[in-house]
Design a protein around this motif. Structure first.
Motif, PDB file in Angstrom:
ATOM      1  N   LYS A 141       0.862  -1.186   0.000  1.00  0.00           N
ATOM      2  CA  LYS A 141       0.000   0.000   0.000  1.00  0.00           C
ATOM      3  C   LYS A 141       0.898   1.234   0.000  1.00  0.00           C
ATOM      4  CE  LYS A 141      -3.575   2.322   2.807  1.00  0.00           C
ATOM      5  NZ  LYS A 141      -2.846   3.463   3.389  1.00  0.00           N
ATOM      6  N   ASP A 142       0.648   2.142  -0.936  1.00  0.00           N
ATOM      7  CA  ASP A 142       1.429   3.395  -1.031  1.00  0.00           C
ATOM      8  C   ASP A 142       2.931   3.138  -1.085  1.00  0.00           C
ATOM      9  OD1 ASP A 142      -1.028   4.726  -0.840  1.00  0.00           O
ATOM     10  OD2 ASP A 142      -0.891   4.844   1.344  1.00  0.00           O
ATOM     11  N   GLY A 143       3.324   2.087  -1.795  1.00  0.00           N
ATOM     12  CA  GLY A 143       4.742   1.781  -1.949  1.00  0.00           C
ATOM     13  C   GLY A 143       5.389   1.125  -0.746  1.00  0.00           C
ATOM     14  N   LYS A 144       4.613   0.879   0.321  1.00  0.00           N
ATOM     15  CA  LYS A 144       5.140   0.236   1.530  1.00  0.00           C
ATOM     16  C   LYS A 144       4.586  -1.181   1.637  1.00  0.00           C
ATOM     17  CE  LYS A 144       5.247   4.682   3.923  1.00  0.00           C
ATOM     18  NZ  LYS A 144       4.679   5.489   5.017  1.00  0.00           N
ATOM     19  N   LEU A 145       5.320  -2.052   2.323  1.00  0.00           N
ATOM     20  CA  LEU A 145       4.864  -3.413   2.548  1.00  0.00           C
ATOM     21  C   LEU A 145       4.274  -3.508   3.955  1.00  0.00           C
ATOM     22  CD1 LEU A 145       4.671  -6.198   1.197  1.00  0.00           C
ATOM     23  CD2 LEU A 145       6.844  -6.781   2.297  1.00  0.00           C
ATOM     24  N   TYR A 146       3.004  -3.894   4.001  1.00  0.00           N
ATOM     25  CA  TYR A 146       2.284  -4.038   5.271  1.00  0.00           C
ATOM     26  C   TYR A 146       2.179  -5.518   5.626  1.00  0.00           C
ATOM     27  CZ  TYR A 146       0.579   0.821   5.317  1.00  0.00           C
ATOM     28  OH  TYR A 146       0.479   2.195   5.371  1.00  0.00           O
ATOM     29  N   ILE A 193       2.925  -0.551  14.117  1.00  0.00           N
ATOM     30  CA  ILE A 193       2.283   0.768  14.147  1.00  0.00           C
ATOM     31  C   ILE A 193       1.710   1.071  15.536  1.00  0.00           C
ATOM     32  CG2 ILE A 193       1.802   0.687  11.671  1.00  0.00           C
ATOM     33  CD1 ILE A 193      -1.155   0.145  12.382  1.00  0.00           C
ATOM     34  N   LYS A 194       1.588   2.364  15.818  1.00  0.00           N
ATOM     35  CA  LYS A 194       1.129   2.788  17.152  1.00  0.00           C
ATOM     36  C   LYS A 194      -0.345   2.464  17.380  1.00  0.00           C
ATOM     37  CE  LYS A 194       0.180   7.672  15.950  1.00  0.00           C
ATOM     38  NZ  LYS A 194       0.201   7.485  14.497  1.00  0.00           N
ATOM     39  N   GLU A 195      -1.118   2.287  16.270  1.00  0.00           N
ATOM     40  CA  GLU A 195      -2.557   1.994  16.407  1.00  0.00           C
ATOM     41  C   GLU A 195      -2.833   0.546  16.810  1.00  0.00           C
ATOM     42  OE1 GLU A 195      -2.164   5.264  13.274  1.00  0.00           O
ATOM     43  OE2 GLU A 195      -1.111   3.393  13.767  1.00  0.00           O
ATOM     44  N   ASN A 196      -1.807  -0.289  16.862  1.00  0.00           N
ATOM     45  CA  ASN A 196      -2.016  -1.706  17.206  1.00  0.00           C
ATOM     46  C   ASN A 196      -2.613  -1.882  18.593  1.00  0.00           C
ATOM     47  OD1 ASN A 196      -1.119  -2.858  14.840  1.00  0.00           O
ATOM     48  ND2 ASN A 196       0.999  -3.080  15.517  1.00  0.00           N
ATOM     49  N   ASN A 242      -8.409   1.413   4.996  1.00  0.00           N
ATOM     50  CA  ASN A 242      -7.022   1.888   5.135  1.00  0.00           C
ATOM     51  C   ASN A 242      -6.066   0.895   5.809  1.00  0.00           C
ATOM     52  OD1 ASN A 242      -7.983   1.936   7.743  1.00  0.00           O
ATOM     53  ND2 ASN A 242      -7.861   4.160   7.991  1.00  0.00           N
ATOM     54  N   LEU A 243      -6.510  -0.309   6.048  1.00  0.00           N
ATOM     55  CA  LEU A 243      -5.741  -1.375   6.719  1.00  0.00           C
ATOM     56  C   LEU A 243      -5.598  -1.171   8.229  1.00  0.00           C
ATOM     57  CD1 LEU A 243      -2.787  -2.055   4.199  1.00  0.00           C
ATOM     58  CD2 LEU A 243      -4.807  -3.484   4.582  1.00  0.00           C
ATOM     59  N   ILE A 244      -6.121  -0.073   8.745  1.00  0.00           N
ATOM     60  CA  ILE A 244      -5.985   0.205  10.186  1.00  0.00           C
ATOM     61  C   ILE A 244      -7.332   0.120  10.902  1.00  0.00           C
ATOM     62  CG2 ILE A 244      -5.354   1.995  11.877  1.00  0.00           C
ATOM     63  CD1 ILE A 244      -3.187   2.857   9.792  1.00  0.00           C
ATOM     64  N   ASP A 245      -8.370   0.697  10.280  1.00  0.00           N
ATOM     65  CA  ASP A 245      -9.713   0.663  10.883  1.00  0.00           C
ATOM     66  C   ASP A 245     -10.518  -0.456  10.218  1.00  0.00           C
ATOM     67  OD1 ASP A 245      -9.367   3.161  12.474  1.00  0.00           O
ATOM     68  OD2 ASP A 245      -9.143   4.022  10.467  1.00  0.00           O
ATOM     69  N   TRP A 246     -10.814  -1.505  10.985  1.00  0.00           N
ATOM     70  CA  TRP A 246     -11.478  -2.686  10.432  1.00  0.00           C
ATOM     71  C   TRP A 246     -12.886  -2.843  10.987  1.00  0.00           C
ATOM     72  CZ3 TRP A 246      -9.452  -5.716   6.619  1.00  0.00           C
ATOM     73  CH2 TRP A 246      -8.091  -5.532   6.314  1.00  0.00           C
ATOM     74  N   GLU A 247     -13.813  -3.245  10.121  1.00  0.00           N
ATOM     75  CA  GLU A 247     -15.169  -3.560  10.580  1.00  0.00           C
ATOM     76  C   GLU A 247     -15.472  -5.019  10.291  1.00  0.00           C
ATOM     77  OE1 GLU A 247     -18.490  -2.041   8.342  1.00  0.00           O
ATOM     78  OE2 GLU A 247     -17.231  -1.549   6.624  1.00  0.00           O
ATOM     79  N   PHE A 248     -16.135  -5.675  11.228  1.00  0.00           N
ATOM     80  CA  PHE A 248     -16.543  -7.062  11.054  1.00  0.00           C
ATOM     81  C   PHE A 248     -17.703  -7.112  10.069  1.00  0.00           C
ATOM     82  CE2 PHE A 248     -19.413 -10.522  12.661  1.00  0.00           C
ATOM     83  CZ  PHE A 248     -18.647 -11.584  12.189  1.00  0.00           C
ATOM     84  N   VAL A 249     -17.586  -7.945   9.046  1.00  0.00           N
ATOM     85  CA  VAL A 249     -18.647  -8.071   8.048  1.00  0.00           C
ATOM     86  C   VAL A 249     -19.549  -9.251   8.362  1.00  0.00           C
ATOM     87  CG1 VAL A 249     -19.183  -8.374   5.584  1.00  0.00           C
ATOM     88  CG2 VAL A 249     -17.175  -7.024   6.275  1.00  0.00           C
TER      89      VAL A 249
END
Length: 493
Positions: A108-113, A148-151, A201-208
């Protein structure tokens, strides 16, 4: 240096102590990804990033037995020659202090997540008192990763009939501008299932949704799910634990297989057909796939099995990956074939054509412990025929691949394969007049591709160095219309 990098440095130093000893050991594989030392299991984060293939794996750098999980890391330009890189993830935070469990990777955006499961053991029963969350680590160079700090990005199990302890192995992909991931799960009453999540955005996830759930003999936990599209269908690959043996099927401790169907991205429900086994051998678990720049769907799996005897452990290492395999959809089934790039390892071809066999026979030049065999056989009137691999007459070692035309079965028998686990595996196979075999033998493994990937059988075997013979046998006349054998060069330093 922060705690994460300190832990990585410490782990790398531990691996370095043993790597030379391991690389010289007689069972150390020559062209398969293995740890430089100590333990390896599931492939993780299999991806194509900045012109290179990246493969991560579950790794315990301090022992040749399973322990607190790190992520080992290799990369390759061609899926053949792999370079060992520093360990990518180590337990370092409150949410992953007892292990960085399996997961996947996406650019994503040239970075590897990397998206992985953080594991924490809680005092009590090992299999029940644990906390599993999903976390992200990011890299700008594909080698050094920062959590990441959001973890954790998914910190709680959803409500409903979902076991609160077992919640792991995120496989992430992008579809129509949104990110999705599947997670392995089970119900409160121990039925395997897969959960679906969505993110912008790979950070905020919702259960489907609970995307798919087992029925009948489908195991108590679905590990390592992987959903992908192939020929306009969705395929769910997963590793169900606790499937009971049925006839010739499901005799490994845990299984790895797939279902084919259709995912409704709005409702999150996956409608699917029957379950099929991916590999009918002994050692194949936790497969993970990726798409490369050529548009190929490529699969790699752990070429070992839980609770199996692993004789290399006493020599400081255990675990290996299968060779990379191209997955295709034919006749409503998945077929697997070795990536053609492996041909770059070939040297010293021995070739025969139109050779008749009745009884047992060997061929000059067709032997070894690190080789590739490719052949086409006209089986004519024969009812049983096959090959004996890694054979040594003095010690009576052999690994037998046999075909029974009357029963429509292929059998892989490693009862006399050397030290380590024995056993027999059987699979149904269509046996027409012509069959093809493509076999890869390495120092302690064999992988067999039958009828252009219709059936595949993988096994770890531990014979002596002297067991290098190969013989062919048949109860009636057969013709080997073509037989190519190559020695294979060492591919991994």
């Amino acid at each position: 240096m922060d705690m994460h990098n300190q832990q990585i440095e410490k782990a790398n130093q531990e691996v370095n102590k043993l790597k030379e000893q391991v690389s010289n050991h007689e069972w150390n594989l020559q062209y398969h990804v293995m740890p430089q030392a100590n333990w390896m299991n599931d492939p993780n984060g299999f991806s194509y990033y900045k012109g290179e293939y990246h493969l991560f794996y579950q790794h315990h750098p301090y022992d040749s037995k399973w322990g607190p999980m790190h992520w080992g890391h290799v990369k390759s330009k061609d899926l053949v020659r792999w370079e060992h890189l520093p360990i990518a993830l180590a337990p370092s935070e409150d949410y992953d202090k007892d292990g960085c469990f399996s997961g996947s990777a996406i650019e994503k955006d040239g970075k590897l997540y990397l998206m992985y499961t953080g594991n924490v053991w809680i005092e009590g029963k090992l299999d029940e008192d644990l906390k599993q969350v999903q976390a992200i680590a990011v890299s700008e160079d594909g080698i050094h990763f920062e959590k990441i700090k959001e973890n954790p990005v998914i910190s709680e199990v959803p409500g409903g009939d979902i076991n609160i302890f077992h919640f792991r192995d995120p496989k992430v992909w992008k579809h129509e501008g949104s990110y999705y991931c599947v997670l392995g799960s089970k119900t409160k009453s121990n039925t395997g299932q897969v959960l679906l999540y969505r993110s912008s955005n790979l950070i905020d996830w919702e259960f489907v949704s609970v995307m798919a759930k087992g029925k009948g003999n489908f195991g108590f936990m679905w590990e390592c799910p992987d959903l992908f599209e192939l020929e306009g269908k969705e395929v769910l690959v997963m590793s169900p634990q606790g499937v009971k043996p049925e006839g010739n099927d499901y005799h490994n401790l845990h299984q790895a297989g797939y279902v084919i169907g259709e995912l409704n991205y709005q409702t999150g429900i996956f409608q699917y057909g029957p379950y099929y086994t991916l590999d009918h051998g002994f050692d194949f678990y936790a497969p993970q796939t990726m798409v490369d720049d050529k548009g190929r769907r490529i699969l790699i799996a752990w070429m070992d099995m839980w609770e199996s005897d692993m004789p290399t452990q006493e020599f400081g290492y255990s675990g290996a990956m299968t060779i990379p395999r191209i997955v295709s959809l034919k006749n409503s089934r998945l077929y697997m074939l070795p990536v053609p790039e492996l041909a770059e390892l070939r040297e010293e071809e021995t070739y025969y054509s139109d050779v008749k066999i009745n009884g047992e026979q060997s061929f000059e030049g067709v032997y070894g412990d690190c080789l590739e065999l490719n052949m086409e056989i006209n089986v004519k009137e024969a009812t049983t025929f096959g090959l004996k691999l890694r054979k040594d007459a003095a010690t009576k070692q052999e690994t037998i691949l046999s075909f029974d035309k009357l029963d429509g079965l292929v059998t892989l028998d490693r009862t006399k394969a050397g030290v380590g686990p024995g056993g027999v595996r059987k699979a149904a196979i269509s046996l027409d007049e012509i069959i093809t075999l493509h076999i890869f033998i390495d120092k302690s493994s064999v992988e067999i591709f039958i009828n252009e990937g219709e059936r595949v059988m993988s096994a770890r075997i531990y014979p002596t160095k002297e067991a290098q013979g190969i013989t062919f046998f048949s109860d009636r006349l057969i013709t080997i219309t073509s037989l190519s054998k190559w020695n294979l060069k060492k591919a991994i330093k």
